[in-house]
Design a protein around this motif. Structure first.
Motif, PDB file in Angstrom:
ATOM      1  N   GLU A 103       0.685  -1.128   0.524  1.00 50.39           N
ATOM      2  CA  GLU A 103      -0.742  -0.063   0.159  1.00 50.39           C
ATOM      3  C   GLU A 103       1.069   1.391   0.132  1.00 50.39           C
ATOM      4  O   GLU A 103       1.088   2.295   0.680  1.00 50.39           O
ATOM      5  CB  GLU A 103      -0.771  -0.330   1.152  1.00 50.39           C
ATOM      6  CG  GLU A 103      -2.074  -1.251   1.241  1.00 50.39           C
ATOM      7  CD  GLU A 103      -2.814  -0.986   1.926  1.00 50.39           C
ATOM      8  OE1 GLU A 103      -2.949  -0.218   2.611  1.00 50.39           O
ATOM      9  OE2 GLU A 103      -3.100  -2.103   2.872  1.00 50.39           O
ATOM     10  N   ASN A 104       1.913   1.049  -0.677  1.00 50.03           N
ATOM     11  CA  ASN A 104       2.657   2.647  -1.354  1.00 50.03           C
ATOM     12  C   ASN A 104       2.850   2.526  -2.595  1.00 50.03           C
ATOM     13  O   ASN A 104       3.538   1.518  -3.270  1.00 50.03           O
ATOM     14  CB  ASN A 104       4.259   2.483  -0.458  1.00 50.03           C
ATOM     15  CG  ASN A 104       5.378   1.670  -0.921  1.00 50.03           C
ATOM     16  OD1 ASN A 104       6.106   1.850  -1.656  1.00 50.03           O
ATOM     17  ND2 ASN A 104       4.178   0.010   0.017  1.00 50.03           N
ATOM     18  N   TYR A 105       3.434   4.254  -3.163  1.00 48.15           N
ATOM     19  CA  TYR A 105       3.304   4.438  -4.540  1.00 48.15           C
ATOM     20  C   TYR A 105       5.038   5.559  -4.275  1.00 48.15           C
ATOM     21  O   TYR A 105       5.231   6.177  -3.855  1.00 48.15           O
ATOM     22  CB  TYR A 105       2.764   4.473  -5.487  1.00 48.15           C
ATOM     23  CG  TYR A 105       1.537   5.961  -5.155  1.00 48.15           C
ATOM     24  CD1 TYR A 105       0.647   5.936  -4.079  1.00 48.15           C
ATOM     25  CD2 TYR A 105       2.555   6.747  -4.948  1.00 48.15           C
ATOM     26  CE1 TYR A 105      -0.052   7.346  -3.349  1.00 48.15           C
ATOM     27  CE2 TYR A 105       1.919   8.402  -5.006  1.00 48.15           C
ATOM     28  CZ  TYR A 105       1.165   8.618  -3.873  1.00 48.15           C
ATOM     29  OH  TYR A 105       0.694   9.705  -2.870  1.00 48.15           O
ATOM     30  N   PHE A 106       5.393   5.276  -5.389  1.00 48.32           N
ATOM     31  CA  PHE A 106       5.860   6.516  -5.307  1.00 48.32           C
ATOM     32  C   PHE A 106       5.941   6.661  -7.422  1.00 48.32           C
ATOM     33  O   PHE A 106       5.504   6.532  -7.819  1.00 48.32           O
ATOM     34  CB  PHE A 106       7.620   6.374  -5.314  1.00 48.32           C
ATOM     35  CG  PHE A 106       8.098   5.096  -6.150  1.00 48.32           C
ATOM     36  CD1 PHE A 106       8.524   6.315  -7.286  1.00 48.32           C
ATOM     37  CD2 PHE A 106       8.605   4.372  -6.717  1.00 48.32           C
ATOM     38  CE1 PHE A 106       9.829   5.596  -8.263  1.00 48.32           C
ATOM     39  CE2 PHE A 106       8.823   3.612  -7.156  1.00 48.32           C
ATOM     40  CZ  PHE A 106       9.811   4.010  -8.256  1.00 48.32           C
ATOM     41  N   VAL A 107       5.883   8.526  -7.863  1.00 46.43           N
ATOM     42  CA  VAL A 107       5.868   8.753  -8.887  1.00 46.43           C
ATOM     43  C   VAL A 107       7.306  10.194  -8.796  1.00 46.43           C
ATOM     44  O   VAL A 107       6.996  11.231  -7.555  1.00 46.43           O
ATOM     45  CB  VAL A 107       5.037   9.006  -9.294  1.00 46.43           C
ATOM     46  CG1 VAL A 107       4.410  10.406 -10.614  1.00 46.43           C
ATOM     47  CG2 VAL A 107       3.554   8.102  -9.316  1.00 46.43           C
ATOM     48  N   ALA A 108       8.281   9.638  -9.587  1.00 46.24           N
ATOM     49  CA  ALA A 108       8.780  10.708  -9.810  1.00 46.24           C
ATOM     50  C   ALA A 108       9.518  11.117 -11.324  1.00 46.24           C
ATOM     51  O   ALA A 108       8.891  10.760 -12.089  1.00 46.24           O
ATOM     52  CB  ALA A 108      10.507  10.345  -9.522  1.00 46.24           C
ATOM     53  N   LEU A 109       9.174  13.002 -11.568  1.00 43.31           N
ATOM     54  CA  LEU A 109       9.468  13.275 -12.160  1.00 43.31           C
ATOM     55  C   LEU A 109       9.750  13.649 -13.199  1.00 43.31           C
ATOM     56  O   LEU A 109      10.752  14.229 -12.629  1.00 43.31           O
ATOM     57  CB  LEU A 109       8.216  14.525 -12.014  1.00 43.31           C
ATOM     58  CG  LEU A 109       6.667  14.172 -12.090  1.00 43.31           C
ATOM     59  CD1 LEU A 109       5.825  15.694 -11.996  1.00 43.31           C
ATOM     60  CD2 LEU A 109       5.521  13.716 -12.924  1.00 43.31           C
ATOM     61  N   ARG A 110      10.716  13.662 -14.487  1.00 41.34           N
ATOM     62  CA  ARG A 110      11.973  14.616 -15.009  1.00 41.34           C
ATOM     63  C   ARG A 110      11.865  15.348 -15.050  1.00 41.34           C
ATOM     64  O   ARG A 110      13.269  16.301 -14.717  1.00 41.34           O
ATOM     65  CB  ARG A 110      12.253  13.179 -16.506  1.00 41.34           C
ATOM     66  CG  ARG A 110      13.352  13.417 -16.871  1.00 41.34           C
ATOM     67  CD  ARG A 110      13.140  12.926 -18.525  1.00 41.34           C
ATOM     68  NE  ARG A 110      14.371  13.105 -19.350  1.00 41.34           N
ATOM     69  CZ  ARG A 110      15.501  12.553 -19.983  1.00 41.34           C
ATOM     70  NH1 ARG A 110      14.021  11.273 -20.978  1.00 41.34           N
ATOM     71  NH2 ARG A 110      16.511  12.328 -20.942  1.00 41.34           N
ATOM     72  N   GLU A 111      10.651  15.790 -15.601  1.00 46.57           N
ATOM     73  CA  GLU A 111      10.883  17.679 -16.136  1.00 46.57           C
ATOM     74  C   GLU A 111      11.485  18.485 -14.526  1.00 46.57           C
ATOM     75  O   GLU A 111      12.291  19.128 -15.045  1.00 46.57           O
ATOM     76  CB  GLU A 111       9.507  18.434 -17.149  1.00 46.57           C
ATOM     77  CG  GLU A 111      10.087  19.417 -17.037  1.00 46.57           C
ATOM     78  CD  GLU A 111       8.497  19.850 -17.452  1.00 46.57           C
ATOM     79  OE1 GLU A 111       8.836  21.284 -17.663  1.00 46.57           O
ATOM     80  OE2 GLU A 111       7.937  18.877 -18.273  1.00 46.57           O
ATOM     81  N   ASN A 112      10.746  18.825 -13.562  1.00 50.67           N
ATOM     82  CA  ASN A 112      11.547  18.393 -12.127  1.00 50.67           C
ATOM     83  C   ASN A 112      11.873  18.377 -11.362  1.00 50.67           C
ATOM     84  O   ASN A 112      12.034  18.807  -9.788  1.00 50.67           O
ATOM     85  CB  ASN A 112       9.749  19.977 -12.045  1.00 50.67           C
ATOM     86  CG  ASN A 112       9.057  19.552 -11.733  1.00 50.67           C
ATOM     87  OD1 ASN A 112       8.813  17.673 -11.661  1.00 50.67           O
ATOM     88  ND2 ASN A 112       7.694  19.757 -11.198  1.00 50.67           N
ATOM     89  N   GLY A 113      11.884  16.925 -11.738  1.00 52.48           N
ATOM     90  CA  GLY A 113      12.616  16.156 -10.445  1.00 52.48           C
ATOM     91  C   GLY A 113      11.505  15.822  -8.659  1.00 52.48           C
ATOM     92  O   GLY A 113      12.495  15.148  -8.069  1.00 52.48           O
ATOM     93  N   ALA A 114      10.270  16.364  -9.253  1.00 50.08           N
ATOM     94  CA  ALA A 114       9.606  16.635  -8.168  1.00 50.08           C
ATOM     95  C   ALA A 114       9.075  14.320  -7.778  1.00 50.08           C
ATOM     96  O   ALA A 114       8.472  13.927  -8.854  1.00 50.08           O
ATOM     97  CB  ALA A 114       8.018  16.931  -8.558  1.00 50.08           C
ATOM     98  N   TYR A 115       9.338  14.227  -6.912  1.00 50.18           N
ATOM     99  CA  TYR A 115       9.065  12.974  -6.243  1.00 50.18           C
ATOM    100  C   TYR A 115       8.657  12.639  -4.798  1.00 50.18           C
ATOM    101  O   TYR A 115       7.531  13.542  -3.924  1.00 50.18           O
ATOM    102  CB  TYR A 115      10.547  12.126  -5.354  1.00 50.18           C
ATOM    103  CG  TYR A 115      10.501  10.938  -5.107  1.00 50.18           C
ATOM    104  CD1 TYR A 115      10.004  10.865  -3.903  1.00 50.18           C
ATOM    105  CD2 TYR A 115      11.209  10.024  -5.963  1.00 50.18           C
ATOM    106  CE1 TYR A 115       9.762   9.487  -3.243  1.00 50.18           C
ATOM    107  CE2 TYR A 115      11.171   8.975  -5.417  1.00 50.18           C
ATOM    108  CZ  TYR A 115      10.626   8.486  -3.927  1.00 50.18           C
ATOM    109  OH  TYR A 115      10.276   6.924  -3.847  1.00 50.18           O
TER     110      TYR A 115
END
Length: 562
Positions: A103-115
């Protein structure tokens, strides 16, 4: 010296020589049987251990791919500064969180490095944006290395210093429709639970190790041997499987078996075995490659623990008594009572030594030879039973894994992976038959308020009822799948424009019959497309998605066709 004394001395000498010969012959045959049986067991054990790891991971990997392919995540990854896209994406992440094992997730974005991350305790529900990845920070090097190497999927045991957790992470790249990389998503499994349930299973004489594509140890009963963040560690400084064996030639043999498996075009089910020395003891190493995980599974068998030679001692005792009787029997009696049965038994043992476990018809015998044969038959039957049991377990786990990977656990419908296969199959059949088929993309309107007001448990019940309602309207050859979150995909065959429109409108009207908590009616926005022969699956889905978007833009609770 009397003749009787000389006879007794000669008989004693013959008996002593015979016993010594029998001991060496028996020891060699027994060791040969154990080695051959051990190799067979090692292959089965490797497949069994591999299935035990892949079973919990396949579902997590499939869910991670679904999250990476979801429309809300892709739109957000393209426009990370858009608040509306961010809100829709967070809602999508949360809808997936409860489906992941931990019951956990992560999403990391390439454009701004948001995690973005939230855990099983829902600790970060109000602010899932935990931090920003920094290309100059060694702790964040894994993210940029995976993007640089364009690894669509990766498993790695890694501590997250920002979150203060160490997990087995499942990393899946988020790719745009044109193949460009927008970021990464996945989930993390508790390392202690994986080690306890899969690796450290307390089987005497059996050691299980999982290593990544470079040989770095990822899962082992002693955590000190695990190479954390192995992806970014320099080669030559990693804790690899060579640490487990003593001699340099064993290092080379382990690496050689891994290289052989890596070079195979289809390594599924292939196992390599050889003897190595571990902590001064001779052990049998079995190695398999898990192509879906890009890992290796190594099983070390201590044959002295798993199948000690002392278990054959009763057989040796009976054989010794039989040899003593040979000295007082005539040649005819020896031939009839000893030599022929022993020859048959030797052939049967040789068959087992060669790996042939089929039952053998042995001649009738009495006395010690008869007991010896019964001991052998009991031993052979025990080996056959254990082999059958292990093979049955591997087959059952493989079938269950195949079923789980294509079925949505909540609604019982086909999942996205299963529907992808059905769409490919119908597209191929359409090219040959020239018959079109229909696709309807359904999305529950205002599903988030229902979840927020009545809780996710009530939301899951509603999804289950929606699935049951959809099944009632489908023909015998139609299919419906849970596409992800609160989205469904219906495949109609046979289909024409009239049936597509009629079914689309019927499904919209069917939503009114779903039982839900008061003040939260269920409605559908739906988009349909009649797939023509030769039309690619991606374009079919894109047309249906555009039609769905048009229905939403036009006020929801309606069906549009594109």
């Amino acid at each position: 010296m009397s003749l009787r004394s000389r006879f007794l001395m000669l008989a004693g000498a013959l008996l002593l020589v015979g016993l010594v010969g029998v001991w060496f012959a028996f020891e060699r045959i027994a060791e040969g049987i154990i080695e051959q049986w051990g190799k067979h067991v090692a292959e089965i054990q490797v497949r069994y251990d591999s299935a035990r790891l892949q079973q919990p991971l396949e579902r997590e990997i499939a869910l991670s791919h679904q999250l990476a392919d979801s429309t809300a995540i892709l739109r957000f990854a393209r426009e990370p500064d858009n608040p509306d896209r961010e809100a829709a994406a967070i809602e999508e992440m949360e809808s997936f969180r409860g489906n992941f094992r931990d019951e956990n997730y992560f999403v990391a974005l390439r454009e701004n490095g948001a995690y973005y991350h939230n855990n099983a305790d829902d600790e970060f529900a109000d602010d899932p944006l935990r931090y920003h990845l920094d290309p100059d920070d060694p702790d964040d090097a894994w993210f940029f290395r995976l993007i640089e190497e364009e690894r669509d999927f990766h498993l790695n045991v890694n501590p997250d210093t920002e979150l203060g957790v160490t997990k087995l992470w499942i990393d899946v790249l988020i790719r745009d429709r044109d193949g460009s990389i927008l970021g990464m998503t996945g989930t993390g499994l508790e390392l202690d639970g994986i080690l306890r349930d899969i690796v450290d299973i307390e089987q005497p004489g059996i050691t299980t190790v999982f290593a990544d594509f470079s040989g770095a140890i990822q899962l082992y009963r002693d955590p000190e041997f695990i190479e954390f963040a192995s992806l970014v560690q320099p080669e030559g400084q990693k804790s690899t499987v060579e640490r487990l064996v003593d001699r340099p030639r064993d290092h080379q043999r382990i690496r050689s078996m891994m290289d052989e498996l890596r070079d195979l075009s289809d390594p599924e089910g292939e196992v390599r075995t050889d003897f190595v020395q571990v902590d001064g003891q001779r052990q049998l190493a079995g190695i398999a490659r898990l192509p879906t995980l890009d890992w290796y599974e190594i099983t070390l068998l201590d044959l002295d623990e798993v199948m000690p030679v002392r278990h054959f001692t009763p057989v040796l005792v009976v054989f010794g008594f039989t040899l003593a009787l040979v000295l007082v029997l005539l040649h005819m009696a020896l031939q009839r009572l000893i030599f022929r049965p022993v020859a048959a038994l030797e052939q049967a043992m040789a068959r087992i030594q060669s790996g042939d476990l089929r039952p053998v018809e042995l001649p009738e015998a009495r006395g010690e030879i008869g007991r010896l044969m019964r001991h052998y038959q009991s031993m052979a039957e025990a080996i056959r039973n254990q082999t059958r049991n292990l093979e049955t377990k591997v087959r059952e786990r493989t079938e269950a894994l195949h079923e789980m990977a294509r079925k949505d656990p909540l609604t019982g419908l086909v999942n996205r992976r299963g529907m992808d296969e059905l769409l490919d199959d119908h597209a191929q059949r359409a090219r040959h038959s020239g018959e079109p088929f229909g696709v309807i993309y359904l999305d529950l309107d205002h599903f988030k308020p229902l979840n927020d007001t009545h809780g996710h448990a009530e939301g899951d019940v509603t999804l289950t009822r929606v699935a049951e309602r959809l099944r009632e309207f489908l023909g015998p050859d139609d299919r419906v799948a849970r596409w992800g979150g609160d989205e469904f995909l219906v495949l109609l065959h046979p289909c024409d424009p009239e049936r597509l429109s009629a079914m689309g409108q019927a499904l919209i009207e069917a939503a009114a019959g779903v039982e839900t908590p008061e003040d939260t009616p269920v409605t559908f926005s739906a988009g349909g497309h009649l797939a023509q022969p030769g039309e690619p699956v991606d374009e079919i889905l894109e047309h249906a998605d555009h039609a769905l978007y048009s229905a939403k833009e036009s006020g929801r609770n309606r069906f549009d066709v594109l």
